[in-house]
Design a protein around this motif. Structure first.
Motif: not given
Length: 98
Positions: A24-30, A88-98
């Motif tokens: 979360r903190e890294m995402l907040a840094l962009g 890459a292999i596309t994958g799906k987003p992580f719903d519980d990560e944020r």
């Protein structure tokens, strides 16, 4: 050129997980947890892998270590590098990560 950083957080003996807090903190840094690959669409990165444009691998390392210290966590492994030709292999987003 974007910089990709991947890392493992050492789990403390008493079992508190710091991964989500650090992410979360890294995402907040962009930093972002997905990457748009030309002609191939959006790709979702593995859980503790992030990417950010217009920085160096040294800055990515510094950011992660600073946030880990702030969160009371220890970085066990870290690898940061510039990304030029992703596959890459596309994958799906992580719903519980944020």
């Amino acid at each position: 050129m974007p910089v990709l950083i991947t890392y493992d957080i050492k789990e403390p003996e008493f079992g508190l997980k710091k991964d989500k807090e650090i992410k979360r903190e890294m995402l907040a840094l962009g930093y972002i947890d997905r990457m748009l690959v030309m002609d191939d669409g959006m790709h979702y990165l593995p859980k503790s892998t992030l990417v950010k444009r217009d920085i160096t691998p040294h800055i990515a390392r510094h950011d992660l270590l600073k946030i880990a210290q702030k969160c009371g966590a220890t970085v066990e492994r870290l690898f940061a590098t510039e990304v030029s030709m992703p596959v890459a292999i596309t994958g799906k987003p992580f719903d519980d990560e944020r």
